[in-house]
Design a protein around this motif. Structure first.
Motif, mmCIF file in Angstrom:
data_model
loop_
_atom_site.group_PDB
_atom_site.id
_atom_site.type_symbol
_atom_site.label_atom_id
_atom_site.label_comp_id
_atom_site.label_asym_id
_atom_site.label_seq_id
_atom_site.Cartn_x
_atom_site.Cartn_y
_atom_site.Cartn_z
ATOM 1 N N GLY A 158 -35.769 107.649 -50.749
ATOM 2 C CA GLY A 158 -35.012 108.826 -50.304
ATOM 3 C C GLY A 158 -33.883 108.428 -49.361
ATOM 4 O O GLY A 158 -32.781 108.987 -49.424
ATOM 5 N N ASN A 159 -34.138 107.453 -48.505
ATOM 6 C CA ASN A 159 -33.090 106.979 -47.591
ATOM 7 C C ASN A 159 -31.985 106.238 -48.335
ATOM 8 O O ASN A 159 -30.816 106.338 -47.964
ATOM 9 N N VAL A 160 -32.335 105.514 -49.393
ATOM 10 C CA VAL A 160 -31.317 104.881 -50.242
ATOM 11 C C VAL A 160 -30.396 105.958 -50.814
ATOM 12 O O VAL A 160 -29.163 105.850 -50.761
ATOM 13 N N LYS A 161 -31.007 107.009 -51.341
ATOM 14 C CA LYS A 161 -30.216 108.100 -51.936
ATOM 15 C C LYS A 161 -29.356 108.792 -50.884
ATOM 16 O O LYS A 161 -28.213 109.185 -51.164
ATOM 17 N N ALA A 162 -29.890 108.940 -49.669
ATOM 18 C CA ALA A 162 -29.113 109.564 -48.594
ATOM 19 C C ALA A 162 -27.917 108.691 -48.209
ATOM 20 O O ALA A 162 -26.818 109.207 -47.955
ATOM 21 N N ILE A 163 -28.111 107.387 -48.173
ATOM 22 C CA ILE A 163 -27.009 106.468 -47.861
ATOM 23 C C ILE A 163 -25.935 106.542 -48.944
ATOM 24 O O ILE A 163 -24.737 106.597 -48.644
ATOM 25 N N ILE A 164 -26.359 106.580 -50.205
ATOM 26 C CA ILE A 164 -25.394 106.680 -51.304
ATOM 27 C C ILE A 164 -24.630 108.003 -51.232
ATOM 28 O O ILE A 164 -23.400 108.033 -51.373
ATOM 29 N N ALA A 165 -25.341 109.104 -50.973
ATOM 30 C CA ALA A 165 -24.681 110.417 -50.878
ATOM 31 C C ALA A 165 -23.666 110.433 -49.731
ATOM 32 O O ALA A 165 -22.553 110.947 -49.878
ATOM 33 N N ALA A 166 -24.034 109.858 -48.592
ATOM 34 C CA ALA A 166 -23.111 109.815 -47.451
ATOM 35 C C ALA A 166 -21.905 108.929 -47.751
ATOM 36 O O ALA A 166 -20.786 109.237 -47.334
ATOM 37 N N THR A 167 -22.132 107.842 -48.487
ATOM 38 C CA THR A 167 -21.029 106.951 -48.863
ATOM 39 C C THR A 167 -20.026 107.706 -49.736
ATOM 40 O O THR A 167 -18.809 107.609 -49.531
ATOM 41 N N LYS A 168 -20.547 108.473 -50.689
ATOM 42 C CA LYS A 168 -19.658 109.281 -51.542
ATOM 43 C C LYS A 168 -18.926 110.330 -50.706
ATOM 44 O O LYS A 168 -17.733 110.573 -50.904
ATOM 45 N N LYS A 169 -19.652 110.955 -49.768
ATOM 46 C CA LYS A 169 -19.046 111.971 -48.897
ATOM 47 C C LYS A 169 -17.914 111.363 -48.065
ATOM 48 O O LYS A 169 -16.906 112.015 -47.805
ATOM 49 N N ALA A 170 -18.072 110.109 -47.661
ATOM 50 C CA ALA A 170 -17.038 109.421 -46.885
ATOM 51 C C ALA A 170 -15.870 108.974 -47.756
ATOM 52 O O ALA A 170 -14.886 108.436 -47.247
ATOM 53 N N GLY A 171 -15.985 109.169 -49.072
ATOM 54 C CA GLY A 171 -14.914 108.770 -49.986
ATOM 55 C C GLY A 171 -14.853 107.271 -50.205
ATOM 56 O O GLY A 171 -13.805 106.735 -50.539
ATOM 57 N N MET A 172 -15.991 106.609 -50.020
ATOM 58 C CA MET A 172 -16.025 105.148 -50.179
ATOM 59 C C MET A 172 -16.750 104.783 -51.467
ATOM 60 O O MET A 172 -17.440 105.612 -52.062
ATOM 61 N N ASP A 173 -16.594 103.541 -51.882
ATOM 62 C CA ASP A 173 -17.081 103.129 -53.195
ATOM 63 C C ASP A 173 -18.459 102.480 -53.152
ATOM 64 O O ASP A 173 -19.104 102.392 -52.097
ATOM 65 N N GLU A 174 -18.877 101.998 -54.317
ATOM 66 C CA GLU A 174 -20.196 101.391 -54.480
ATOM 67 C C GLU A 174 -20.386 100.172 -53.580
ATOM 68 O O GLU A 174 -21.486 99.924 -53.088
ATOM 69 N N ARG A 175 -19.334 99.396 -53.360
ATOM 70 C CA ARG A 175 -19.449 98.214 -52.508
ATOM 71 C C ARG A 175 -19.812 98.621 -51.078
ATOM 72 O O ARG A 175 -20.617 97.953 -50.415
ATOM 73 N N ALA A 176 -19.225 99.702 -50.592
ATOM 74 C CA ALA A 176 -19.563 100.194 -49.257
ATOM 75 C C ALA A 176 -21.039 100.590 -49.198
ATOM 76 O O ALA A 176 -21.711 100.354 -48.188
ATOM 77 N N ALA A 177 -21.554 101.157 -50.283
ATOM 78 C CA ALA A 177 -22.973 101.516 -50.330
ATOM 79 C C ALA A 177 -23.850 100.268 -50.305
ATOM 80 O O ALA A 177 -24.898 100.247 -49.658
ATOM 81 N N VAL A 178 -23.422 99.211 -50.999
ATOM 82 C CA VAL A 178 -24.186 97.953 -50.994
ATOM 83 C C VAL A 178 -24.241 97.391 -49.569
ATOM 84 O O VAL A 178 -25.320 97.001 -49.091
ATOM 85 N N VAL A 179 -23.102 97.367 -48.883
ATOM 86 C CA VAL A 179 -23.065 96.856 -47.516
ATOM 87 C C VAL A 179 -23.967 97.712 -46.616
ATOM 88 O O VAL A 179 -24.745 97.183 -45.807
ATOM 89 N N SER A 180 -23.904 99.017 -46.784
ATOM 90 C CA SER A 180 -24.706 99.930 -45.963
ATOM 91 C C SER A 180 -26.202 99.737 -46.208
ATOM 92 O O SER A 180 -26.992 99.659 -45.262
ATOM 93 N N ILE A 181 -26.587 99.675 -47.456
ATOM 94 C CA ILE A 181 -28.010 99.536 -47.784
ATOM 95 C C ILE A 181 -28.539 98.175 -47.350
ATOM 96 O O ILE A 181 -29.641 98.075 -46.787
#
Length: 198
Positions: A76-99
């Motif tokens: 669930g936290n992975v999904k929340a990080i991905i959703a927030a990354t999209k909300k920030a207008g950032m791409d998949e790479r930003a999600a990888v760094v965040s996760i």
């Protein structure tokens, strides 16, 4: 005698109808269910474009990789990080760094204050500190807020997209163990590939 023959004929016809109904019922039901299931799977796959894996790990992984099994809360936290990354207008790479950062900092668990085991006042998915200006305890233990705060820091790192993951993460986090983020890059990329379009 006529009555007996008539009764046997009626019972025989009724028996065939019942047997035929029973046979036809589950067979028809099974066929319809299987058709609906097959159709749904096809639609889900058609609506779910693949993530460009070259964007997830553009520099290749560094060093030995670690991996943990995730429970429902961590997923669930992975999904929340991905959703927030999209909300920030950032791409998949930003999600990888965040996760990957969250895997290192908290194993994707939204940690509260850990008492004596706590690193100062670090809390949440990214072990952010209220005393360092990351936000209130309530804010940094909210997965969306914590991710957006991390991403705001990442956006301020000039050329983060062209850096190895561990350098980008370390520039935001300023950890005592700067190289430890690298070990989570492959699992983070796999999680983004799995959940980005789900």
């Amino acid at each position: 005698m006529k009555t007996t023959i008539l009764r046997k004929s009626v019972l025989g016809i009724a028996g065939l109808a019942v047997a035929g109904g029973l046979a036809a019922g589950p067979l028809n039901h099974g066929t319809a269910e299987s058709t609906a299931t097959d159709h749904t799977v096809a639609v889900v796959q058609a609506d779910k474009p693949a993530v460009d894996k070259a964007k997830l790990i553009p520099h290749g992984v560094q060093g030995e990789q670690s991996r943990i099994d995730l429970n429902d809360e961590q997923t669930g936290n992975v999904k929340a990080i991905i959703a927030a990354t999209k909300k920030a207008g950032m791409d998949e790479r930003a999600a990888v760094v965040s996760i990957a950062t969250s895997l290192q900092e908290s194993k994707l668990e939204n940690l509260g204050h850990l008492g004596d085991r706590n690193d100062h006042d670090s809390q949440g998915l990214f072990q952010q500190r209220p005393s360092s200006g990351w936000g209130t305890v309530e804010q940094i233990t909210d997965p969306e807020y914590a991710t957006l705060a991390f991403l705001k820091g990442l956006k301020q790192v000039d050329g983060w997209q062209d850096m190895p993951l561990t350098k980008a993460a370390q520039t935001v986090q300023v950890s005592a163990y700067p190289d430890h983020y690298a070990q989570w890059e492959q699992q983070a990329a796999d999680l983004v590939a799995q959940h980005w379009n789900s």
